[in-house]
Design an enzyme around this catalytic site. Sequence first.
Site, short mmCIF file in Angstrom:
data_model
loop_
_atom_site.label_atom_id
_atom_site.label_comp_id
_atom_site.label_asym_id
_atom_site.label_seq_id
_atom_site.Cartn_x
_atom_site.Cartn_y
_atom_site.Cartn_z
N LYS A 74 43.83 52.87 35.15
CA LYS A 74 42.41 52.89 35.57
C LYS A 74 42.14 53.95 36.64
O LYS A 74 41.02 54.13 37.07
CB LYS A 74 42.00 51.53 36.13
N SER A 94 39.32 44.33 40.87
CA SER A 94 40.08 43.22 40.26
C SER A 94 41.03 43.60 39.14
O SER A 94 41.73 42.74 38.62
CB SER A 94 39.15 42.09 39.79
N ASP A 95 41.08 44.86 38.73
CA ASP A 95 42.03 45.26 37.70
C ASP A 95 42.49 46.70 37.95
O ASP A 95 42.57 47.50 37.04
CB ASP A 95 41.41 45.13 36.32
N LEU A 96 42.80 47.00 39.19
CA LEU A 96 43.20 48.36 39.54
C LEU A 96 44.67 48.57 39.21
O LEU A 96 45.54 47.89 39.74
CB LEU A 96 42.94 48.59 41.03
#
Length: 89
Positions: free
Chosen positions: A57, A51-53
């Site tokens: 990251k 959900s936050d790639l």
Amino acid sequence: MVMKYVDCDAKSFMSDLKSPKKVFSLWQVKYLLKQLLPAVSHLHSNCIMHSDLKPSKILLTHSGILKVGDFETARNYDHPPEYFSYIDL
């Protein structure tokens, strides 16, 4: 989750390549995508949504190994939500 220390992420690596002489070659892009896509597929097959790639990251070792990091916002799901099952036009 504990991982080995990796001092470079894709965002800082790409910012180092901003000069015209330094760019990703085609084989480097293919090499990184051949690691990233199976990693994301593995997460999804185990019902994990990152959900936050984003580039900050995605971690890169000096030997060229890609690791997905920062699972703070990752979520576990049993099945896709109903509103993702179809699109009503």
